[in-house]
Enzyme design. Structure first.
Site, PDB file in Angstrom:
ATOM      1  N   ILE A  51      -2.160  -4.643 -15.026  1.00 48.05           N
ATOM      2  CA  ILE A  51      -3.479  -4.048 -15.228  1.00 48.05           C
ATOM      3  C   ILE A  51      -3.602  -2.785 -14.412  1.00 48.05           C
ATOM      4  O   ILE A  51      -3.031  -2.663 -13.340  1.00 48.05           O
ATOM      5  CB  ILE A  51      -4.654  -4.996 -14.876  1.00 48.05           C
TER       6      ILE A  51
ATOM      7  N   LYS B 255      -9.189  -2.846  -5.985  1.00 44.63           N
ATOM      8  CA  LYS B 255      -8.564  -3.312  -4.737  1.00 44.63           C
ATOM      9  C   LYS B 255      -9.494  -3.292  -3.529  1.00 44.63           C
ATOM     10  O   LYS B 255     -10.512  -2.611  -3.517  1.00 44.63           O
ATOM     11  CB  LYS B 255      -7.360  -2.416  -4.444  1.00 44.63           C
TER      12      LYS B 255
ATOM     13  N   TYR C 188       3.988   1.419  -1.181  1.00 44.51           N
ATOM     14  CA  TYR C 188       4.618   1.484  -2.507  1.00 44.51           C
ATOM     15  C   TYR C 188       3.641   2.115  -3.503  1.00 44.51           C
ATOM     16  O   TYR C 188       4.003   3.014  -4.263  1.00 44.51           O
ATOM     17  CB  TYR C 188       5.016   0.076  -2.963  1.00 44.51           C
TER      18      TYR C 188
ATOM     19  N   LYS D  87      -8.428 -11.199  -7.396  1.00 46.38           N
ATOM     20  CA  LYS D  87      -7.045 -10.828  -7.736  1.00 46.38           C
ATOM     21  C   LYS D  87      -6.150 -11.540  -6.731  1.00 46.38           C
ATOM     22  O   LYS D  87      -6.022 -11.127  -5.587  1.00 46.38           O
ATOM     23  CB  LYS D  87      -6.851  -9.315  -7.670  1.00 46.38           C
TER      24      LYS D  87
ATOM     25  N   ALA E 294       0.838  -1.206   0.000  1.00 48.21           N
ATOM     26  CA  ALA E 294       0.000   0.000   0.000  1.00 48.21           C
ATOM     27  C   ALA E 294       0.872   1.255   0.000  1.00 48.21           C
ATOM     28  O   ALA E 294       0.551   2.257  -0.632  1.00 48.21           O
ATOM     29  CB  ALA E 294      -0.931  -0.004   1.204  1.00 48.21           C
TER      30      ALA E 294
ATOM     31  N   ARG F  21       7.272 -13.183 -14.531  1.00 47.26           N
ATOM     32  CA  ARG F  21       6.969 -12.044 -15.372  1.00 47.26           C
ATOM     33  C   ARG F  21       8.196 -11.167 -15.628  1.00 47.26           C
ATOM     34  O   ARG F  21       8.359 -10.604 -16.704  1.00 47.26           O
ATOM     35  CB  ARG F  21       5.876 -11.195 -14.718  1.00 47.26           C
TER      36      ARG F  21
HETATM   37  S1  IVH Z   1      -5.059 -10.698 -15.617  1.00 42.91           S
HETATM   38  C1  IVH Z   1      -3.781  -8.606 -19.282  1.00 42.91           C
HETATM   39  N1  IVH Z   1      -6.254 -11.844 -13.599  1.00 42.91           N
HETATM   40  O1  IVH Z   1      -2.302  -8.993 -11.068  1.00 42.91           O
HETATM   41  C2  IVH Z   1      -4.179  -8.931 -17.915  1.00 42.91           C
HETATM   42  N2  IVH Z   1      -4.145 -10.836 -13.216  1.00 42.91           N
HETATM   43  O2  IVH Z   1      -1.208  -6.273 -12.679  1.00 42.91           O
HETATM   44  C3  IVH Z   1      -3.164  -9.736 -17.223  1.00 42.91           C
HETATM   45  N3  IVH Z   1      -3.341 -11.067 -10.916  1.00 42.91           N
HETATM   46  O3  IVH Z   1       0.799  -9.421 -12.131  1.00 42.91           O
HETATM   47  C4  IVH Z   1      -3.447 -10.050 -15.829  1.00 42.91           C
HETATM   48  N4  IVH Z   1      -5.046 -12.222 -10.157  1.00 42.91           N
HETATM   49  O4  IVH Z   1      -0.100 -11.474 -11.332  1.00 42.91           O
HETATM   50  C5  IVH Z   1      -5.174 -11.160 -14.004  1.00 42.91           C
HETATM   51  N5  IVH Z   1      -7.428 -12.943 -11.902  1.00 42.91           N
HETATM   52  C6  IVH Z   1      -6.351 -12.268 -12.321  1.00 42.91           C
HETATM   53  C7  IVH Z   1      -5.280 -11.956 -11.454  1.00 42.91           C
HETATM   54  C8  IVH Z   1      -4.197 -11.226 -11.944  1.00 42.91           C
HETATM   55  C9  IVH Z   1      -3.874 -11.689  -9.865  1.00 42.91           C
HETATM   56  C10 IVH Z   1      -2.069 -10.340 -10.889  1.00 42.91           C
HETATM   57  C11 IVH Z   1      -1.116 -10.747 -11.961  1.00 42.91           C
HETATM   58  C12 IVH Z   1      -0.515  -9.492 -12.488  1.00 42.91           C
HETATM   59  C13 IVH Z   1      -1.247  -8.420 -11.777  1.00 42.91           C
HETATM   60  C14 IVH Z   1      -1.824  -7.458 -12.769  1.00 42.91           C
END
Ligand code: IVH
Length: 684
Positions: free
Chosen positions: A86, A326, A39, A124, A37, A145
């Protein structure tokens, strides 16, 4: 264009440096220095400055990168399709979902008259993004990543994750990259930290941090011992449909297919129609958050139709068709104002960090327990320190780490006081069977007003003699005013003494006197439990009462006689003897009896046969004739024990109508299942 003012330039440079430093610790070293939070807050401050003065946006700005550079120890992997991040809606209220929907509708040129957009909402997951590459259905590579373009080859470690399929059934595309999140379940995290602590190794701040450490372990054998889990949520490079690859019209169809191919897809993924459903989903998952077996830090909304996703496209490194929404952060920074030592009923001293109020996990936190001296030392928390506090679920808030770089020069090491902070008696670290326990205890006993307060509350509680209306505020006043020094003093309270107390109306005083009167008629087990003898809980009190029949017999029993009681071991027996050997404790008991506290005599039943001695029962479902309490009483009267949960130690599961999970568990463990008639047979 106006030049950027000097202070703004300096602040931007400072933010860039700080963010670089922390991004390196987070992404590369798996050793975060500040909560997410914090960061995010710094990141957004820099973003805002850059939006205002675009010339500040240097190519090396942390806002222009995703994640961190790969570690040199791992082979770099260039992602054929970049791994994006995202956009985040930081607004934790419903408006986060409303804003996203409004933006999508605007960008798609939809009017209010048009139908709601179809979305997919997902948790998430708070882990690490992973790209799994399959060639003709066989896992050939797993990559982190990294910075989004280039990640690290962690195939060896990921092969040890049971949920990652190594070979796909019925999939023969040349290339299939499945993307998702590798994470650590909370139970696995707790276990891992417990064993790290026992070995004196570094403990992890949170499950995400532990998962990151495991994924980037250089020794796959160690990685294999750190149980990881996986959820799939997307695709990377895939053989095009024109060359025999798969084609999915929607995100949901893709997830369904991934599931049939053997990838774990979260059961919490849901199709949503328009903003209303998104808002409801956000609220629903928010309610579940604390009870989930893994950490999530928000939800993700995605446009379901792939054609619309294409139409929406990307801005810089972020898709326009997805957003993260969030929840309140569960970790925050705050400072330690003081470390206080509290005294519990049994005299246990607990150090508690008094914190500058901080909003974390949805509530304002001002205290965090440091458990005991070892724990406080291990974390080395000092007054004035900046610390990370964590509050997840209903668990009491915890200091997870100190920020050493923020420590004040003269900060003093915490030491446990050698005297009780309340009564001044010696505080000693007791020995348990020759081993030194982690706890210090005040030796003042009932001389210590803190212990006295707790002892009175213990005696008055519902499971003991039950004095309705005697709560902690009242006890505090009575003890502080010296009106009540011992338990019998409670029964000497008069209307005048009570009515003179703070906020005590005549009516309440009368009610309390009536409650005191009522509490005099009790049972031997309740009374014994209420005395607050160490290690004597409700079950032991019952066993003692049943075995000896009278209080005098319990008080007079030798160690050996006490050891004859079902369930009483050497520690409990010694504790009872020590308690009743103290003249002032015997005095308290006598005076309580003189004040009129009484219970029905029950004949000692050590002469009656105990057909169920040594057996443990669990009761489930509805029995044909006996109530649960009846059944329990009969089993106990026959020397058996009744417990709440089925385990390998359970002798019998007594099952009635509509028995549920306990029955499954018993069958799984091979525990004998009996019905009411069989029980009656055993009792006869
Ligand atoms: S989609 C193009 N779905 O959140 C979209 N990401 O900044 C790609 N994350 O590092 C990501 N749960 O590790 C997506 N249900 C979910 C997710 C998810 C966690 C994380 C992912 C990524 C970050 C996105």
């Amino acid at each position: 264009m106006a030049a950027v003012p000097e202070p703004t330039l300096a602040r931007a440079a400072e933010l860039r440096a700080t963010l670089h430093h922390h991004a390196h610790r987070y992404y590369v070293l798996d050793d975060p220095g500040i909560p997410d939070a914090e960061y995010d807050r710094l990141f957004q401050e820099l973003q805002a400055l850059e939006n205002e003065h675009p010339e500040l946006r240097t190519p090396d700005s942390p806002t222009q990168r995703v994640g961190g550079a790969p570690l040199p120890q791992f082979t770099p992997v260039r992602h054929a399709v970049p791994m994006l991040s995202i956009r985040t809606e930081t607004d934790t209220e419903a408006s986060g979902a409303l804003n996203f929907d409004a933006r999508i509708r605007r960008e798609l040129g939809l009017s209010d008259a048009d139908a709601p957009v179809q979305y997919v909402a997902e948790p998430k997951f708070d882990g690490l993004a992973l790209s799994l590459r399959y060639a003709h259905g066989v896992l050939v590579q797993a990559a982190t990543r990294g910075d989004g373009e280039v990640g690290e080859d962690v195939t060896q470690n990921i092969r040890t994750v049971p949920q990652v399929p190594l070979k796909l059934q019925g999939v023969d595309f040349a290339v299939l990259e499945v993307r998702g999140e590798v994470y650590m379940r909370r139970d696995a995290f707790d276990k891992l930290n417990a064993s790290q602590r026992a070995r004196g190794d570094k403990v992890f701040i949170n499950p995400r941090n532990a998962a990151a450490g495991a994924v980037r372990q250089l020794d796959p054998a160690i990685a294999a011992q750190r149980p990881l889990s996986f959820f799939a949520y997307g695709l990377g490079e895939v053989t095009p449909a024109s060359e025999g690859g798969p084609a999915f019209p929607t995100h949901l169809a893709m997830l369904h297919t991934l599931k049939t191919w053997g990838f774990p897809v979260s059961a919490l993924v849901q199709a949503c129609d328009g903003a209303t459903d998104l808002v409801a989903y956000h609220a629903h998952i928010g309610q579940l958050r604390d009870s989930l077996p893994f950490d999530i830090d928000g939800v993700v909304y995605k446009v379901n139709r792939v054609a619309l996703q294409r139409q929406l496209g990307f801005v810089s490194r972020e898709p326009r068709w997805a957003v993260a929404h969030k929840y309140p952060a569960q970790e925050q920074l705050t400072t330690v104002l003081a470390i206080e030592v509290q005294v519990g009923r049994t005299g246990k001293l607990t150090p508690v960090a008094k914190l500058a109020p901080v909003f974390v996990g949805g509530v304002t936190v001002t205290n965090a327990t440091l458990h005991n001296e070892d724990e406080a030392r291990r974390k080395d928390v000092r007054v004035g320190d900046t610390v990370i506090v964590r509050r997840a679920g209903d668990v009491i808030p915890e200091v997870v780490a100190v920020l050493p770089e923020k420590r004040l020069q003269d900060a003093q090491l915490f030491t446990m006081p050698r005297q009780c902070p309340v009564c001044g008696s010696d505080a000693v670290r007791e020995d348990l069977n020759g081993e030194s326990s982690a706890d210090y205890r005040c030796t003042g006993g009932l001389f210590c007003s803190a212990q006295r307060k707790e002892a009175i509350l213990h005696f008055a509680q519902r499971r003991a003699v039950e004095i309705e209306g005697l709560g902690d505020k009242l006890v505090e006043q009575l003890v502080d005013a010296n009106t009540v020094r011992t338990l019998p003093d409670l029964y000497r309270l008069g209307l005048t003494a009570l009515a003179s107390l703070d906020r005590m109306a005549d009516k309440s005083a009368q009610n309390l006197l009536a409650a005191l009167e009522k509490s005099k008629q009790t049972t031997l087990p309740r009374f014994l439990f209420g005395l607050g003898i160490r290690h004597v809980g409700e079950a032991t009190a019952k066993a003692l009462a049943r075995h000896f029949g009278t209080l005098d017999a319990v008080m007079g029993a030798t160690l050996d006689q006490l050891l004859e009681v079902n369930d009483v071991g050497p520690v409990v027996a010694q504790s009872l003897r020590t308690f009743f050997d103290q003249p002032h404790n015997r005095e308290v008991v006598e005076q309580l009896r003189d004040c009129g506290v009484h219970w029905p005599e029950q004949p000692p039943d050590d002469s009656t046969p105990k057909p169920l001695a040594g057996l443990t029962f669990v009761i489930t479902g509805t029995l044909p004739t006996l109530g649960r309490d009846d059944a329990k009483a009969r089993i106990e009267a026959a020397g058996g024990k009744v417990s709440g949960a089925v385990s390998k130690k359970t002798s019998y599961l007594l099952a009635g109508e509509a028995a549920g999970s306990k029955l499954d568990k018993a069958r799984e463990l091979g525990v004998a299942v009996i019905d009411e008639d069989t029980l009656k047979g055993l009792l006869a």
